[in-house]
Design an enzyme around this catalytic site. Structure first.
Site, PDB file in Angstrom:
ATOM      1  N   SER A  30      56.360  52.022  35.187  1.00 43.57           N
ATOM      2  CA  SER A  30      56.463  52.092  36.647  1.00 43.57           C
ATOM      3  C   SER A  30      57.588  52.993  37.111  1.00 43.57           C
ATOM      4  O   SER A  30      58.751  52.756  36.798  1.00 43.57           O
ATOM      5  CB  SER A  30      56.752  50.700  37.237  1.00 43.57           C
ATOM      6  OG  SER A  30      55.641  49.886  37.125  1.00 43.57           O
ATOM      7  N   HIS A  61      52.152  54.563  39.292  1.00 41.68           N
ATOM      8  CA  HIS A  61      51.542  55.043  38.037  1.00 41.68           C
ATOM      9  C   HIS A  61      50.525  56.129  38.379  1.00 41.68           C
ATOM     10  O   HIS A  61      49.595  55.883  39.136  1.00 41.68           O
ATOM     11  CB  HIS A  61      50.811  53.904  37.313  1.00 41.68           C
ATOM     12  CG  HIS A  61      51.712  52.875  36.726  1.00 41.68           C
ATOM     13  ND1 HIS A  61      52.004  52.814  35.394  1.00 41.68           N
ATOM     14  CD2 HIS A  61      52.395  51.872  37.302  1.00 41.68           C
ATOM     15  CE1 HIS A  61      52.825  51.806  35.171  1.00 41.68           C
ATOM     16  NE2 HIS A  61      53.071  51.216  36.301  1.00 41.68           N
ATOM     17  N   HIS A  83      47.574  47.867  32.200  1.00 42.91           N
ATOM     18  CA  HIS A  83      48.107  46.517  32.057  1.00 42.91           C
ATOM     19  C   HIS A  83      46.974  45.516  31.882  1.00 42.91           C
ATOM     20  O   HIS A  83      45.874  45.694  32.410  1.00 42.91           O
ATOM     21  CB  HIS A  83      48.901  46.127  33.318  1.00 42.91           C
ATOM     22  CG  HIS A  83      50.060  47.020  33.607  1.00 42.91           C
ATOM     23  ND1 HIS A  83      49.940  48.170  34.350  1.00 42.91           N
ATOM     24  CD2 HIS A  83      51.362  46.931  33.245  1.00 42.91           C
ATOM     25  CE1 HIS A  83      51.122  48.748  34.437  1.00 42.91           C
ATOM     26  NE2 HIS A  83      51.998  48.032  33.773  1.00 42.91           N
ATOM     27  N   TYR A  85      47.046  42.605  33.217  1.00 42.87           N
ATOM     28  CA  TYR A  85      46.830  41.930  34.513  1.00 42.87           C
ATOM     29  C   TYR A  85      45.894  42.693  35.426  1.00 42.87           C
ATOM     30  O   TYR A  85      45.399  42.152  36.419  1.00 42.87           O
ATOM     31  CB  TYR A  85      48.162  41.624  35.231  1.00 42.87           C
ATOM     32  CG  TYR A  85      48.972  42.830  35.651  1.00 42.87           C
ATOM     33  CD1 TYR A  85      48.584  43.653  36.702  1.00 42.87           C
ATOM     34  CD2 TYR A  85      50.164  43.136  35.000  1.00 42.87           C
ATOM     35  CE1 TYR A  85      49.331  44.756  37.078  1.00 42.87           C
ATOM     36  CE2 TYR A  85      50.916  44.224  35.362  1.00 42.87           C
ATOM     37  CZ  TYR A  85      50.489  45.031  36.399  1.00 42.87           C
ATOM     38  OH  TYR A  85      51.237  46.127  36.758  1.00 42.87           O
ATOM     39  N   GLU A  86      45.633  43.963  35.128  1.00 38.27           N
ATOM     40  CA  GLU A  86      44.675  44.724  35.939  1.00 38.27           C
ATOM     41  C   GLU A  86      43.237  44.373  35.575  1.00 38.27           C
ATOM     42  O   GLU A  86      42.301  44.866  36.205  1.00 38.27           O
ATOM     43  CB  GLU A  86      44.894  46.233  35.735  1.00 38.27           C
ATOM     44  CG  GLU A  86      46.228  46.722  36.253  1.00 38.27           C
ATOM     45  CD  GLU A  86      46.484  48.179  35.890  1.00 38.27           C
ATOM     46  OE1 GLU A  86      46.194  49.052  36.727  1.00 38.27           O
ATOM     47  OE2 GLU A  86      46.972  48.436  34.772  1.00 38.27           O
ATOM     48  N   ALA A 113      59.609  48.895  33.397  1.00 40.42           N
ATOM     49  CA  ALA A 113      60.502  48.247  34.352  1.00 40.42           C
ATOM     50  C   ALA A 113      60.495  46.770  33.981  1.00 40.42           C
ATOM     51  O   ALA A 113      59.458  46.228  33.613  1.00 40.42           O
ATOM     52  CB  ALA A 113      59.994  48.448  35.767  1.00 40.42           C
ATOM     53  N   MET A 209      55.812  42.746  32.134  1.00 45.31           N
ATOM     54  CA  MET A 209      54.362  42.534  32.040  1.00 45.31           C
ATOM     55  C   MET A 209      53.646  43.605  31.219  1.00 45.31           C
ATOM     56  O   MET A 209      52.442  43.816  31.382  1.00 45.31           O
ATOM     57  CB  MET A 209      53.758  42.491  33.450  1.00 45.31           C
ATOM     58  CG  MET A 209      54.432  41.499  34.391  1.00 45.31           C
ATOM     59  SD  MET A 209      53.787  41.638  36.068  1.00 45.31           S
ATOM     60  CE  MET A 209      55.002  40.663  36.969  1.00 45.31           C
ATOM     61  N   SER A 210      54.368  44.276  30.342  1.00 51.68           N
ATOM     62  CA  SER A 210      53.724  45.352  29.564  1.00 51.68           C
ATOM     63  C   SER A 210      54.333  45.406  28.164  1.00 51.68           C
ATOM     64  O   SER A 210      54.894  44.423  27.691  1.00 51.68           O
ATOM     65  CB  SER A 210      53.930  46.689  30.275  1.00 51.68           C
ATOM     66  OG  SER A 210      55.299  47.049  30.285  1.00 51.68           O
ATOM     67  N   ASN A 233      65.673  44.393  38.576  1.00 58.17           N
ATOM     68  CA  ASN A 233      66.035  43.224  39.393  1.00 58.17           C
ATOM     69  C   ASN A 233      66.561  42.135  38.474  1.00 58.17           C
ATOM     70  O   ASN A 233      66.285  42.144  37.272  1.00 58.17           O
ATOM     71  CB  ASN A 233      64.799  42.695  40.147  1.00 58.17           C
ATOM     72  CG  ASN A 233      63.643  42.405  39.197  1.00 58.17           C
ATOM     73  OD1 ASN A 233      62.881  43.313  38.832  1.00 58.17           O
ATOM     74  ND2 ASN A 233      63.516  41.164  38.777  1.00 58.17           N
ATOM     75  N   HIS A 244      57.782  44.125  44.470  1.00 58.65           N
ATOM     76  CA  HIS A 244      57.488  45.388  43.778  1.00 58.65           C
ATOM     77  C   HIS A 244      58.237  46.559  44.418  1.00 58.65           C
ATOM     78  O   HIS A 244      58.601  47.509  43.730  1.00 58.65           O
ATOM     79  CB  HIS A 244      55.975  45.639  43.767  1.00 58.65           C
ATOM     80  CG  HIS A 244      55.573  46.837  42.951  1.00 58.65           C
ATOM     81  ND1 HIS A 244      55.865  46.941  41.603  1.00 58.65           N
ATOM     82  CD2 HIS A 244      54.926  47.986  43.274  1.00 58.65           C
ATOM     83  CE1 HIS A 244      55.405  48.100  41.138  1.00 58.65           C
ATOM     84  NE2 HIS A 244      54.834  48.755  42.134  1.00 58.65           N
TER      85      HIS A 244
END
Ligand code: HPA
Length: 269
Positions: A30, A61, A83, A85-86, A113, A209-210, A233, A244
């Site tokens: 990201s 992306h 990802h 989650y996609e 990230a 998440m990756s 963060n 995000h």
């Protein structure tokens, strides 16, 4: 078509575009995709044109494969990854790593990230190891014996040699580079504060998440990995809210250091 047939079809397609023998793969997370714009003598191919390739849908992306020279090395960069989650199957999420290996790469630099557990926004962290809490494993299914063994060793999945080089280069450039364990989840929710407290107890310094699926597939086939997290963060419970936009904003802020570090490390690998 079998997975192996798909890998060969995609490799042959890319070779027909002049994409041959990259030394290193770059997976740009990201907001970090800009680095691919600095690749010289670039050949770039839209994801939509590549057979058996996924689609990337996340803001920040781009969705392009860029091949060429960076710091004097032949690289193949993913500007935008896939990802889980996609809704992509693990086979699609990790397919680019298979193709990088098939094209002859010897190493990959995987970036992301991530939320910091201890480390704060703006920190760059070399990943020393990971904890797979995705509940998935991309190697489930028939083993690709041509790539690696049924039961791969993960002891040096994040190459110690690469990581030591990254730290040496960061010191030379005056860039602070932290070191820590990345814990991978599926998302797309951010974590609950209770989850983050649990992850802290488990020994994680970053959460995201990756990366975990790609690194498992890289390790299977003997690709050496350098992992770099851009901490965007404090993880849930350590700051008041997560979104995000902040992830994109902080990445924007640290991307010059990030790009400088990756370029300098590439020259040394
Ligand atoms: N959690 C999971 N993934 C992330 C985070 C986070 O806090 N920040 C950026 N990616």
């Amino acid at each position: 078509m079998t997975l192996l047939e798909k890998i060969i079809e995609t490799k042959d397609f890319l070779a027909s575009k002049g994409i041959i023998q990259p030394e290193f793969g770059l997976i740009l997370g990201s907001g970090l995709g800009e680095l691919a714009n600095e690749i010289e003598n670039a050949i770039s191919v839209d994801y939509a044109d590549i057979p058996n390739w996924g689609r990337s849908t996340v803001v920040g992306h781009a969705g392009k494969l860029v091949y060429g020279e960076l710091s004097g090395r032949k690289v193949l960069a993913l500007q935008g990854r896939f990802h889980f989650y996609e809704g992509n199957p693990m086979e699609v999420v990790t397919f680019p790593v298979r193709v990088m290996k098939a094209l002859g790469a010897s190493g990959v630099i995987v970036t992301n990230a991530a939320g910091g557990i201890g480390y704060g926004p703006g920190t760059l962290m070399a990943i020393s190891d990971h904890i797979n809490l995705t509940g998935q494993n991309p190697l489930i299914g028939a083993n690709l014996d041509d790539f690696g063994p049924r039961f791969p060793d993960m002891s040096d999945a994040y190459s110690k040699a690469y990581r030591e080089k990254a730290h040496a280069v960061a010191d030379k450039l005056g860039i602070e580079l932290a070191d820590g364990v990345y814990l991978g989840v599926t998302g797309p929710t951010y974590e609950t504060p209770a989850e983050i407290r649990a992850f802290q107890t488990m020994g994680a310094q970053a959460v995201g998440m990756s990366t975990v699926p790609e690194v498992i597939v890289a390790a299977h086939s003997g690709l050496k990995v350098l992992g770099i997290s851009a901490i965007t963060n404090f993880a849930a419970g350590f700051q008041s809210e997560l979104n995000h936009e902040e992830v994109v904003e902080v990445t924007e802020r640290i991307k010059e250091d990030f790009k400088g570090l990756v370029k300098a490390v590439l020259a040394e690998l």
